[in-house]
Scaffold this motif. Structure first.
Motif, short mmCIF file in Angstrom:
data_model
loop_
_atom_site.label_atom_id
_atom_site.label_comp_id
_atom_site.label_asym_id
_atom_site.label_seq_id
_atom_site.Cartn_x
_atom_site.Cartn_y
_atom_site.Cartn_z
N ASP A 266 -13.65 1.67 2.85
CA ASP A 266 -12.67 1.56 1.78
C ASP A 266 -12.31 0.10 1.60
O ASP A 266 -12.23 -0.65 2.57
N SER A 267 -12.09 -0.32 0.37
CA SER A 267 -11.76 -1.72 0.09
C SER A 267 -10.42 -1.81 -0.62
O SER A 267 -10.06 -0.94 -1.41
N ALA A 268 -9.71 -2.90 -0.34
CA ALA A 268 -8.41 -3.11 -0.96
C ALA A 268 -8.20 -4.59 -1.23
O ALA A 268 -8.73 -5.45 -0.52
N SER A 269 -7.43 -4.87 -2.26
CA SER A 269 -7.02 -6.25 -2.51
C SER A 269 -5.75 -6.52 -1.72
O SER A 269 -5.02 -5.60 -1.35
N LYS B 77 -16.29 6.31 6.77
CA LYS B 77 -16.03 5.93 5.38
C LYS B 77 -15.76 4.43 5.33
O LYS B 77 -15.37 3.81 6.32
N GLN C 242 -3.71 -2.99 -1.93
CA GLN C 242 -3.88 -2.06 -3.04
C GLN C 242 -5.32 -1.59 -3.05
O GLN C 242 -6.25 -2.39 -3.20
N ASP C 243 -5.50 -0.29 -2.86
CA ASP C 243 -6.83 0.31 -2.85
C ASP C 243 -7.52 0.03 -4.17
O ASP C 243 -6.93 0.20 -5.24
N LEU C 244 -8.77 -0.41 -4.11
CA LEU C 244 -9.49 -0.78 -5.34
C LEU C 244 -9.84 0.42 -6.19
O LEU C 244 -9.93 0.30 -7.41
N LYS C 245 -10.03 1.59 -5.59
CA LYS C 245 -10.38 2.79 -6.36
C LYS C 245 -9.15 3.50 -6.90
O LYS C 245 -9.03 3.72 -8.10
N SER C 246 -8.25 3.88 -6.01
CA SER C 246 -7.10 4.70 -6.42
C SER C 246 -5.92 3.87 -6.95
O SER C 246 -5.01 4.42 -7.56
N LYS C 247 -5.92 2.57 -6.68
CA LYS C 247 -4.84 1.66 -7.07
C LYS C 247 -3.53 1.94 -6.33
O LYS C 247 -2.48 1.43 -6.69
#
Length: 125
Positions: free
Chosen positions: A64-67, A62, A79-84
Motif C-alpha cells: 500500500d502506498s501513501a503520501s 499486500k 493519505q492513502d493514494l487509492k482510497s484517499k
C-alpha cells in the motif's frame, strides 16, 4: 509533620511534571521500519519504507502506498493514494532505534467516536 509531608509531595509533583520523554523526531522522518499491530485477537507485523514524500507499507502480502504531509517535526498525515483516507500520526517518544506514536483518523466524523491508538516502529535501516 504535615508540612514536611506536604513539602515532599509538592517537590515530587514538581519533579515528575518536568519529565519529558525524549523526542528526536527528525531522526525518524525517513527510513525502513517494522511495526506490530493487532486485528481482532491476532497480533501481526508490518514493514514500511518512508521517504520524504511517500510511504510504502508491506503487510499481509499486500503493498500500500501513501503520501506524507508533515505538520511539524513530530506530526504528519499519511493519505492513502487509492482510497484517499488520511491517518494523523504523532510521535510521542523516541529511542535510538525506535519511536512510539499515536494515530487516529485525520478527518473528524461527528457521528463516530475518536479512537486514538498507539504503536511502536523499530528502525531497520
Amino acid at each position: 509533620m504535615f508540612k514536611r509531608v506536604l513539602f515532599v509531595f509538592i517537590l515530587f509533583i514538581a519533579l515528575v511534571s518536568c519529565y519529558s520523554p525524549s523526542r528526536d523526531c527528525q531522526a525518524f522522518k525517513t527510513g525502513e521500519f517494522l511495526f506490530d499491530y493487532q486485528i481482532g485477537d491476532s497480533q501481526k507485523q508490518g514493514r514500511f519504507i518512508r521517504g520524504e514524500n511517500f510511504s510504502v507499507d508491506y503487510y499481509e502480502n499486500k503493498v500500500d502506498s501513501a503520501s506524507i504531509r508533515w505538520i511539524n517535526d513530530c506530526e504528519f498525515v499519511l493519505q492513502d493514494l487509492k482510497s484517499k483516507v488520511g491517518i494523523h500520526y504523532k510521535i510521542i517518544k523516541t529511542t535510538d532505534s525506535s519511536y512510539t506514536f499515536e494515530y487516529k483518523n485525520a478527518v473528524k466524523d461527528p457521528n463516530r467516536k475518536v479512537v486514538v491508538k498507539t504503536g511502536t516502529a523499530v528502525r531497520l535501516k
